[in-house]
Design a protein around this motif. Structure first.
Motif, PDB file in Angstrom:
ATOM      1  N   TYR A  34      89.612  30.921  39.036  1.00 22.37           N
ATOM      2  CA  TYR A  34      89.866  31.335  37.656  1.00 22.37           C
ATOM      3  C   TYR A  34      91.280  31.896  37.514  1.00 22.37           C
ATOM      4  CZ  TYR A  34      89.092  33.875  33.238  1.00 22.37           C
ATOM      5  OH  TYR A  34      89.175  34.350  31.964  1.00 22.37           O
ATOM      6  N   ARG A  35      91.636  32.785  38.446  1.00 23.60           N
ATOM      7  CA  ARG A  35      92.964  33.417  38.369  1.00 23.60           C
ATOM      8  C   ARG A  35      94.073  32.396  38.595  1.00 23.60           C
ATOM      9  NH1 ARG A  35      91.087  36.956  41.965  1.00 23.60           N
ATOM     10  NH2 ARG A  35      92.859  36.576  43.303  1.00 23.60           N
ATOM     11  N   LYS A  36      93.868  31.494  39.542  1.00 27.17           N
ATOM     12  CA  LYS A  36      94.891  30.469  39.816  1.00 27.17           C
ATOM     13  C   LYS A  36      95.046  29.531  38.626  1.00 27.17           C
ATOM     14  CE  LYS A  36      95.105  29.987  44.734  1.00 27.17           C
ATOM     15  NZ  LYS A  36      94.264  29.496  45.810  1.00 27.17           N
ATOM     16  N   MET A  37      93.900  29.177  38.040  1.00 28.86           N
ATOM     17  CA  MET A  37      93.892  28.219  36.935  1.00 28.86           C
ATOM     18  C   MET A  37      94.746  28.724  35.772  1.00 28.86           C
ATOM     19  SD  MET A  37      90.384  26.315  36.106  1.00 28.86           S
ATOM     20  CE  MET A  37      89.757  26.913  34.577  1.00 28.86           C
ATOM     21  N   TYR A  38      94.627  30.028  35.488  1.00 35.39           N
ATOM     22  CA  TYR A  38      95.340  30.576  34.335  1.00 35.39           C
ATOM     23  C   TYR A  38      96.543  31.430  34.744  1.00 35.39           C
ATOM     24  CZ  TYR A  38      91.153  29.121  31.854  1.00 35.39           C
ATOM     25  OH  TYR A  38      90.117  28.393  31.358  1.00 35.39           O
ATOM     26  N   GLY A  39      96.765  31.565  36.047  1.00 29.77           N
ATOM     27  CA  GLY A  39      97.889  32.364  36.528  1.00 29.77           C
ATOM     28  C   GLY A  39      97.713  33.861  36.308  1.00 29.77           C
ATOM     29  N   PHE A  40      96.464  34.329  36.325  1.00 27.00           N
ATOM     30  CA  PHE A  40      96.192  35.759  36.136  1.00 27.00           C
ATOM     31  C   PHE A  40      96.365  36.525  37.436  1.00 27.00           C
ATOM     32  CE2 PHE A  40      93.125  34.498  32.595  1.00 27.00           C
ATOM     33  CZ  PHE A  40      94.031  34.839  31.606  1.00 27.00           C
ATOM     34  N   ARG A  41      96.799  37.761  37.317  1.00 21.07           N
ATOM     35  CA  ARG A  41      96.724  38.692  38.436  1.00 21.07           C
ATOM     36  C   ARG A  41      95.510  39.583  38.152  1.00 21.07           C
ATOM     37  NH1 ARG A  41     102.133  41.438  37.388  1.00 21.07           N
ATOM     38  NH2 ARG A  41     101.395  40.828  35.345  1.00 21.07           N
ATOM     39  N   PHE A  42      95.081  40.343  39.141  1.00 21.48           N
ATOM     40  CA  PHE A  42      93.918  41.225  38.950  1.00 21.48           C
ATOM     41  C   PHE A  42      94.145  42.164  37.772  1.00 21.48           C
ATOM     42  CE2 PHE A  42      92.409  40.297  43.324  1.00 21.48           C
ATOM     43  CZ  PHE A  42      91.099  40.003  42.979  1.00 21.48           C
ATOM     44  N   THR A  43      95.390  42.638  37.630  1.00 21.48           N
ATOM     45  CA  THR A  43      95.693  43.612  36.576  1.00 21.48           C
ATOM     46  C   THR A  43      95.709  42.983  35.186  1.00 21.48           C
ATOM     47  OG1 THR A  43      98.013  43.241  37.120  1.00 21.48           O
ATOM     48  CG2 THR A  43      96.982  45.222  38.033  1.00 21.48           C
ATOM     49  N   ASP A  44      95.707  41.654  35.130  1.00 28.35           N
ATOM     50  CA  ASP A  44      95.687  40.977  33.830  1.00 28.35           C
ATOM     51  C   ASP A  44      94.288  40.907  33.252  1.00 28.35           C
ATOM     52  OD1 ASP A  44      98.399  40.483  33.971  1.00 28.35           O
ATOM     53  OD2 ASP A  44      98.124  38.574  35.002  1.00 28.35           O
ATOM     54  N   LEU A  45      93.305  41.229  34.099  1.00 23.38           N
ATOM     55  CA  LEU A  45      91.923  41.065  33.664  1.00 23.38           C
ATOM     56  C   LEU A  45      91.201  42.406  33.549  1.00 23.38           C
ATOM     57  CD1 LEU A  45      90.988  38.038  35.929  1.00 23.38           C
ATOM     58  CD2 LEU A  45      91.429  37.969  33.475  1.00 23.38           C
ATOM     59  N   HIS A  46      90.464  42.553  32.478  1.00 20.65           N
ATOM     60  CA  HIS A  46      89.585  43.703  32.311  1.00 20.65           C
ATOM     61  C   HIS A  46      88.176  43.175  32.533  1.00 20.65           C
ATOM     62  CE1 HIS A  46      88.021  47.469  30.848  1.00 20.65           C
ATOM     63  NE2 HIS A  46      87.195  46.793  30.092  1.00 20.65           N
ATOM     64  N   LEU A  47      87.648  43.419  33.741  1.00 18.54           N
ATOM     65  CA  LEU A  47      86.376  42.800  34.107  1.00 18.54           C
ATOM     66  C   LEU A  47      85.175  43.642  33.694  1.00 18.54           C
ATOM     67  CD1 LEU A  47      87.392  41.487  37.627  1.00 18.54           C
ATOM     68  CD2 LEU A  47      87.191  40.178  35.509  1.00 18.54           C
ATOM     69  N   THR A  48      84.203  42.982  33.143  1.00 21.77           N
ATOM     70  CA  THR A  48      82.957  43.622  32.738  1.00 21.77           C
ATOM     71  C   THR A  48      81.844  43.115  33.643  1.00 21.77           C
ATOM     72  OG1 THR A  48      83.763  43.548  30.474  1.00 21.77           O
ATOM     73  CG2 THR A  48      81.427  44.053  30.777  1.00 21.77           C
ATOM     74  N   GLU A  49      81.027  44.034  34.121  1.00 22.02           N
ATOM     75  CA  GLU A  49      79.931  43.630  35.015  1.00 22.02           C
ATOM     76  C   GLU A  49      78.893  42.807  34.264  1.00 22.02           C
ATOM     77  OE1 GLU A  49      78.255  46.969  36.982  1.00 22.02           O
ATOM     78  OE2 GLU A  49      80.035  47.325  38.202  1.00 22.02           O
ATOM     79  N   ALA A  50      78.526  41.691  34.863  1.00 18.29           N
ATOM     80  CA  ALA A  50      77.507  40.813  34.278  1.00 18.29           C
ATOM     81  C   ALA A  50      76.746  40.159  35.418  1.00 18.29           C
ATOM     82  CB  ALA A  50      78.170  39.773  33.385  1.00 18.29           C
ATOM     83  N   VAL A  51      75.755  39.366  35.081  1.00 19.65           N
ATOM     84  CA  VAL A  51      75.001  38.627  36.095  1.00 19.65           C
ATOM     85  C   VAL A  51      74.914  37.174  35.647  1.00 19.65           C
ATOM     86  CG1 VAL A  51      72.835  38.453  37.360  1.00 19.65           C
ATOM     87  CG2 VAL A  51      73.650  40.690  36.612  1.00 19.65           C
ATOM     88  N   CYS A  52      75.372  36.253  36.504  1.00 25.20           N
ATOM     89  CA  CYS A  52      75.331  34.834  36.149  1.00 25.20           C
ATOM     90  C   CYS A  52      73.893  34.317  36.260  1.00 25.20           C
ATOM     91  CB  CYS A  52      76.283  34.031  37.029  1.00 25.20           C
ATOM     92  SG  CYS A  52      75.712  33.805  38.720  1.00 25.20           S
ATOM     93  N   PRO A  53      73.588  33.201  35.600  1.00 28.19           N
ATOM     94  CA  PRO A  53      72.196  32.697  35.604  1.00 28.19           C
ATOM     95  C   PRO A  53      71.597  32.496  37.000  1.00 28.19           C
ATOM     96  CG  PRO A  53      73.473  31.576  33.926  1.00 28.19           C
ATOM     97  CD  PRO A  53      74.450  32.417  34.705  1.00 28.19           C
TER      98      PRO A  53
END
Ligand SMILES: [Zn+2]
Length: 93
Positions: A34-53
């Motif tokens: 995901y990060r490589k695809m969009y060129g994000f660094r960890f600090t670019d993302l505000h992650l929210t805890e979730a659970v995938c199916p």
């Protein structure tokens, strides 16, 4: 840059791709991809805890397993109550 809000799975660490999903629906992909695809660094993302199916399924299966082993450990008197509670819990799902 304002951190982008994204859901990440607490089970497997995958991130929900809502930006450019492959099949036009949000899909869960590995955090690194995901990060490589969009060129994000960890600090670019505000992650929210979730659970995938798949992890939700796994979690549910494990919960059911716990209920079964819990009931198995109870004495016969407690068993009736334990079974009742287990069935009630399962019925709520
Ligand atoms: Zn997951």
């Amino acid at each position: 840059m304002i951190p982008l809000a994204a859901d990440y799975c607490i089970g497997c660490g995958q991130i929900l791709d809502k930006l450019e999903p492959a099949d036009s629906r949000p899909s869960w992909i590995a955090g690194g991809v995901y990060r490589k695809m969009y060129g994000f660094r960890f600090t670019d993302l505000h992650l929210t805890e979730a659970v995938c199916p798949p992890c939700a399924q796994d979690l549910k299966a494990r919960k059911d397993q716990n209920l079964v082993s819990l009931v198995a450990r109870l004495s016969s008197g407690q068993k009736k109550l334990g079974l009742f509670l287990a069935l009630e819990t399962l019925a709520k799902k």
